[in-house]
Design a protein around this motif. Structure first.
Motif, mmCIF file in Angstrom:
data_model
loop_
_atom_site.group_PDB
_atom_site.id
_atom_site.type_symbol
_atom_site.label_atom_id
_atom_site.label_comp_id
_atom_site.label_asym_id
_atom_site.label_seq_id
_atom_site.Cartn_x
_atom_site.Cartn_y
_atom_site.Cartn_z
ATOM 1 N N TRP A 108 0.843 -1.201 0.000
ATOM 2 C CA TRP A 108 0.000 0.000 0.000
ATOM 3 C C TRP A 108 0.884 1.260 0.000
ATOM 4 C CZ3 TRP A 108 -1.190 3.740 3.865
ATOM 5 C CH2 TRP A 108 -2.392 4.431 3.681
ATOM 6 N N TYR A 109 1.968 1.245 0.785
ATOM 7 C CA TYR A 109 2.915 2.363 0.745
ATOM 8 C C TYR A 109 3.609 2.431 -0.613
ATOM 9 C CZ TYR A 109 2.921 4.328 5.475
ATOM 10 O OH TYR A 109 2.587 5.005 6.625
ATOM 11 N N GLU A 110 3.961 1.289 -1.164
ATOM 12 C CA GLU A 110 4.585 1.277 -2.476
ATOM 13 C C GLU A 110 3.649 1.871 -3.522
ATOM 14 O OE1 GLU A 110 7.168 -1.989 -4.901
ATOM 15 O OE2 GLU A 110 5.120 -2.585 -4.400
ATOM 16 N N ALA A 111 2.353 1.603 -3.382
ATOM 17 C CA ALA A 111 1.371 2.140 -4.340
ATOM 18 C C ALA A 111 1.340 3.660 -4.306
ATOM 19 C CB ALA A 111 -0.015 1.566 -4.049
ATOM 20 N N GLN A 112 1.606 4.273 -3.163
ATOM 21 C CA GLN A 112 1.645 5.735 -3.101
ATOM 22 C C GLN A 112 2.743 6.283 -4.000
ATOM 23 O OE1 GLN A 112 1.865 6.977 1.010
ATOM 24 N NE2 GLN A 112 0.143 5.689 1.608
ATOM 25 N N SER A 113 3.910 5.661 -3.970
ATOM 26 C CA SER A 113 4.994 6.080 -4.852
ATOM 27 C C SER A 113 4.646 5.808 -6.311
ATOM 28 C CB SER A 113 6.288 5.343 -4.484
ATOM 29 O OG SER A 113 6.687 5.656 -3.168
ATOM 30 N N GLN A 114 3.976 4.699 -6.560
ATOM 31 C CA GLN A 114 3.567 4.364 -7.926
ATOM 32 C C GLN A 114 2.572 5.382 -8.464
ATOM 33 O OE1 GLN A 114 2.245 0.441 -6.957
ATOM 34 N NE2 GLN A 114 4.201 -0.529 -7.451
ATOM 35 N N ILE A 115 1.680 5.857 -7.617
ATOM 36 C CA ILE A 115 0.728 6.892 -8.023
ATOM 37 C C ILE A 115 1.467 8.154 -8.457
ATOM 38 C CG2 ILE A 115 -0.974 8.524 -7.108
ATOM 39 C CD1 ILE A 115 -2.133 6.171 -5.490
ATOM 40 N N LEU A 116 2.444 8.582 -7.664
ATOM 41 C CA LEU A 116 3.158 9.820 -7.953
ATOM 42 C C LEU A 116 4.041 9.715 -9.190
ATOM 43 C CD1 LEU A 116 4.136 10.987 -4.347
ATOM 44 C CD2 LEU A 116 2.269 11.814 -5.789
ATOM 45 N N ALA A 117 4.265 8.494 -9.670
ATOM 46 C CA ALA A 117 5.051 8.317 -10.891
ATOM 47 C C ALA A 117 4.226 8.594 -12.145
ATOM 48 C CB ALA A 117 5.619 6.899 -10.950
ATOM 49 N N TYR A 118 2.904 8.678 -12.008
ATOM 50 C CA TYR A 118 2.043 8.983 -13.146
ATOM 51 C C TYR A 118 2.015 10.484 -13.406
ATOM 52 C CZ TYR A 118 -0.155 4.325 -13.549
ATOM 53 O OH TYR A 118 -0.409 2.993 -13.755
#
Length: 352
Positions: free
Chosen positions: A211-221
């Motif tokens: 879930w924390y990793e997904a936050q970084s993945q979101i900001l990569a968009y």
């Protein structure tokens, strides 16, 4: 049994959670947008807004979903029961095109539990795991997906493109990212909620490291608009960054708390007054000590603009303690431990 009798019978005054109330600060100014007090919303219970290029956001002010109007039909993203047939009303407000596709963000009923309102002829797109879960736990209100994928799928309907991606388990297995590149809109449900700190326990997420990793993945968009599945707002990139900053503070505080309260001397101090025959009381005091340490760290820390979190994000004073508990448990369970007990050393503190 009356209300007061039930309170006494179940020991609510002693056990369980205290009742939140007027002592908590009001939600930040601007959290309740103009539509919330509009005549239409008060009467019908939904709000629909075009974000860009036929991509529309729909909200019940607790849950939200989206749809894209194309030349060949409407593509819907999620169908929360709190919106229900209001999703149909919202679509009819802006187009006569029929719904041809429904995308499931994930399998949870609070986000897709009204998908049956679109009828039996729509194409339902989801991750393979979502289909497997819905086949295992069938629900006629959540029809089984007809099209699935593993890692990536480009859905093209009527000249509009949606890029569907699965980057691994986060909130739950099968939870996907849906990106509209032309409109620069990203949908990622149950990760962050713009304007607030999300519901308790990190939106009841199952894999907190993911879930924390997904936050970084979101900001990569590269996005201008963000649909997160909950609360009053769609988000901008900066609003999403603010939510990520908050949860970075939760992780920082929880990491420090686990390190501090896992030392033998700290454990001994916490459980000293409970006795060897009250191990679960001592355990609760230990966990609560870490959660309280984390909560205080977050709520007393100045944020990037000098304000406190409850002045910037709704729900901080009531939900942070739950996030603290969930994150510190994920540290203990999902992240590397600094060491292990050597043979014959450091007996459990409740036996000393």
């Amino acid at each position: 049994m009356g209300v007061e009798d039930s309170r006494s019978f179940y020991g609510i005054d002693h056990y369980g959670f205290p009742r939140a109330g007027a002592d908590d600060p009001v939600d930040p100014e601007g959290y309740y947008p103009p539509y919330f007090r509009s005549e239409h919303f008060q009467r019908y219970g939904y709000h629909v807004e075009e974000l860009r290029g036929g991509f529309h956001w729909v909200t019940s002010a607790g849950y939200d979903a989206a749809f894209v109007v194309t030349e060949q039909g409407v593509v819907v993203i999620d169908a929360p029961p709190t919106l229900g047939e209001n999703m149909l009303a919202a679509i009819e407000d802006v187009t006569d095109q029929p719904v041809t596709h429904v995308i499931y963000s994930h399998w949870h009923t609070d986000h897709i539990g009204a998908a049956s309102v679109f009828g039996p002829d729509v194409e339902i797109v989801a991750h393979r795991i979502t289909k497997e879960l819905l086949e295992r736990f069938p629900d006629p209100k959540r029809p089984v997906p007809t099209t699935t994928f593993d890692d990536e799928l480009v859905l093209e309907v009527g000249g509009e493109i949606l890029q569907l991606s699965y980057k691994g388990e986060n909130h739950c297995p099968g939870n996907i990212f849906v990106y509209a590149p032309r409109q620069k809109v990203l949908t990622a449900v149950d990760i962050v909620s713009p304007g607030s700190v999300t519901f308790m326990h990190c939106d009841a997420s199952q894999n907190i490291s993911g879930w924390y990793e997904a936050q970084s993945q979101i900001l990569a968009y590269d996005f201008d608009f963000f649909v997160g599945g909950h609360h009053m707002h769609y988000g901008t990139y900066e609003q999403v960054k603010l939510c990520v900053e908050y949860f970075a503070d939760v992780l920082e505080g929880a990491t420090a708390a686990v390190e501090r309260f896992s030392r033998s001397d700290a454990l001994a101090d916490i459980v000293a007054d409970t006795g060897w025959d009250r191990m679960f009381v001592g355990t609760e005091n230990w966990i609560n000590s870490m959660a309280n340490h984390t909560t205080r760290h977050v709520l007393e820390k100045k944020t990037s603009d000098g304000r406190l979190w409850w002045e910037r994000l709704a729900g901080a004073t009531t939900q942070t303690k739950y996030h603290a508990y969930t994150v510190l448990e994920s540290i203990r369970l999902e992240r590397p431990r600094p060491d292990y007990r050597l043979r014959g050393e450091n007996p459990p503190v409740f036996l000393t």
